[in-house]
Design an enzyme around this catalytic site. Structure first.
Site, short mmCIF file in Angstrom:
data_model
loop_
_atom_site.label_atom_id
_atom_site.label_comp_id
_atom_site.label_asym_id
_atom_site.label_seq_id
_atom_site.Cartn_x
_atom_site.Cartn_y
_atom_site.Cartn_z
N ASP A 147 0.88 -1.22 -0.17
CA ASP A 147 0.05 0.09 -0.06
C ASP A 147 0.88 1.40 -0.02
O ASP A 147 1.99 1.33 0.74
CB ASP A 147 -0.84 -0.21 1.34
CG ASP A 147 -2.07 1.11 1.07
OD1 ASP A 147 -2.18 1.47 -0.03
OD2 ASP A 147 -2.56 1.06 2.35
N GLU A 250 -3.68 -0.52 -8.24
CA GLU A 250 -4.26 0.73 -7.79
C GLU A 250 -3.38 1.86 -7.89
O GLU A 250 -2.44 1.89 -7.64
CB GLU A 250 -4.81 0.58 -6.23
CG GLU A 250 -5.50 1.95 -5.68
CD GLU A 250 -6.14 1.58 -4.54
OE1 GLU A 250 -7.12 0.59 -4.78
OE2 GLU A 250 -6.04 2.45 -3.75
N HIS A 324 -9.98 5.47 0.59
CA HIS A 324 -8.91 5.38 1.45
C HIS A 324 -9.06 5.98 2.82
O HIS A 324 -10.25 6.77 2.87
CB HIS A 324 -7.59 6.14 1.22
CG HIS A 324 -6.69 5.23 -0.22
ND1 HIS A 324 -5.54 5.42 -0.24
CD2 HIS A 324 -7.27 4.35 -1.03
CE1 HIS A 324 -5.04 4.46 -1.18
NE2 HIS A 324 -6.08 3.79 -1.67
ZN ZN Z 1 -4.29 6.68 1.12
#
Ligand code: ZN
Length: 470
Positions: A147, A250, A324
């Site tokens: 991430d 992403e 997010h």
């Molecule tokens: Zn983020």
């Protein structure tokens, strides 16, 4: 030691031919009776049975013989959720909650910042997910997300560990100064771009009538100048790492100074599309504030209006939105559920850490008191890398608080945020070479696994109900 074989066999549940999970006390073991098994670390063995620890090495070896233990892409799944698990012991609770709900989980999801703050590695994070999947007997597939990765070496690291998904954070290539330029300065900067390129942009975007987007010259100049470098960088990363490895991709532009306007989003999406960059999800920065561990701050009606446009753009280019800092954003989840009928990804990260602390607040008042006092004292250090509103002055004293009231620290916004962002300091604090909190915290959770799983069921369950309607 030989008695461990007996105890393990008494509780062993088969997960694949010759491979069992076993629970003795609060410890889980891998039990292997398969012939030709890989060279697992072994605690004790007899002629037919090996009792093995659930460590990183064994997780990797087990992945080589049981295919459903490997992380996979989210492709084909409409509704997906990222469940960042900072301590590595929430997976069991997450999987119990998700059973039969049809939501695809990304069980391993950490940023480099989180790894640094928790003192964990991508191997640790993935192994935690593998053991949760194995122990729960879950075979529905899960993802692993590197991430908010920024640098090529970070991306290489996550991919080499077997991560199925990369979230590219382009914030270092996004020009945050553009929105504050006056018209003359904006035009001057735009005109530094060669004339044929400008002409191509203008022909493509000034006549655009898709997704209800209308560029004027100013919004086009801003979009080009804010995202131009980020697009180039993304193209390099995509062609070097994402495409050749078949990675679930992403793009995140949420960690920037200003919200992503519909024109910005459309421009970025169209440029990625024309370069052949296929996103599974994209995370804009929405209006309002998505602070850690608390509900949305902002105008929900405005959020809805803009969210609809963002969702339209995503559908038009064939990807889904990613939301997010989705932990605890209960007031906007109904909007997301109503609008994103084509699919959406929601990321949560730290809220399961707060649920872990809630367990501690109920079963070990002395420990939660120490944790809280420490968090307040060290709050300014954590505020250097996490933006939250409350300061030390907003932290109530708990000296006179009765033990039975300590769990309310996890219900009030100010104390939630203070406890939320200080996790790294708490986990790494040492005295005379020994962890002050880390080991006690892990022990407490290990001894209260059912309570932790129940807490997650309620709290993450509320996320699923509101954001996905399940
Ligand atoms: Zn983020």
């Amino acid at each position: 030691m030989q008695s461990l074989i007996k105890e393990c066999l008494a509780s062993a549940a088969e997960r694949a031919p010759g491979y069992f999970t076993a629970k003795v006390g609060n410890d889980d073991y891998l039990v292997v009776t398969a012939k030709n098994a890989p060279a697992f670390d072994v605690i004790v063995a007899d002629d037919n049975t090996k009792i093995c620890p659930q460590n990183n090495k064994n997780a990797k070896l087990l992945r080589s013989v049981i295919s459903y233990l490997n992380p996979v892409s989210r492709k084909g799944h409409k509704f997906t959720i990222g469940l960042g698990d900072r301590l590595g012991c929430a997976g069991e609770g997450h999987l119990k909650l998700l059973a039969g709900k049809g939501i695809f989980p990304v069980l391993a999801q950490q940023s480099i910042r989180e790894l640094n703050l928790t003192g964990r590695t991508y191997e640790d994070v993935l192994a935690s997910a593998v053991w949760a999947v194995f122990n729960e007997g879950y075979t529905g597939g899960y993802g692993a997300d590197g991430d908010h990765l920024k640098q090529p070496f970070e991306i290489e690291y996550a991919i080499s560990c077997g991560y199925s998904m990369i979230t590219l954070d382009c914030s270092e290539h996004i020009d945050n100064t553009i929105m504050s330029l006056d018209d003359a300065a904006l035009t001057a900067k735009y005109e530094e771009i060669s004339a044929p390129i400008r002409k191509a942009y203008e022909e493509k975007y000034l006549n655009c009538a898709e997704c209800g987007i209308k560029f004027d010259k100013k919004s086009l100049m801003q979009s080009v100048l804010i995202y131009g470098d980020a697009i180039e960088y993304t193209e390099m990363i995509y062609n070097r790492f994402i495409k050749p490895n078949g990675i679930d991709f992403e793009m995140s532009i949420d960690e920037t100074a200003t919200p992503t306007s519909p024109e910005n989003h459309y421009f970025l999406a169209a440029e990625l599309y024309s370069r052949g960059i296929e996103c599974e999800t994209l995370a804009p920065r929405f209006c309002g504030e998505f602070q850690k561990g608390i509900d949305y701050i902002g105008d929900v009606a405005q959020f809805e209006k803009e969210y609809i446009v963002h969702d339209n753009i995503a559908r038009h280019f064939g990807y889904r939105l990613s939301v997010h800092s989705g932990s605890d954003k209960f007031s906007v989840f109904p909007v997301i559920h109503k609008v994103s009928t084509g699919g959406v990804h929601v990321k949560t990260a730290g809220t399961n850490w707060l649920e872990a602390l809630r367990v501690i607040s109920k079963v070990d008042p002395a420990l939660i008191r120490e944790i809280y006092e420490y968090a307040v004292e060290n709050l300014p250090i954590a505020q250097a890398y996490y933006h939250i509103r409350p300061s030390q002055a907003d932290a109530p004293s708990i000296k006179d608080m009765c033990d039975c009231k300590l769990p309310t620290l996890l219900d009030v916004e100010d104390t939630r945020q203070i406890l939320h962002i200080t996790y790294g300091l708490l986990l790494n604090e040492k005295c005379d070479g020994r962890y002050v909190f880390r080991d006690r915290l892990y022990d407490c959770l290990k001894n209260n696994r059912a309570a932790y799983a129940d807490g997650l069921k309620v709290h993450i369950g509320k996320h699923l109900a509101l954001a996905f309607g399940v």
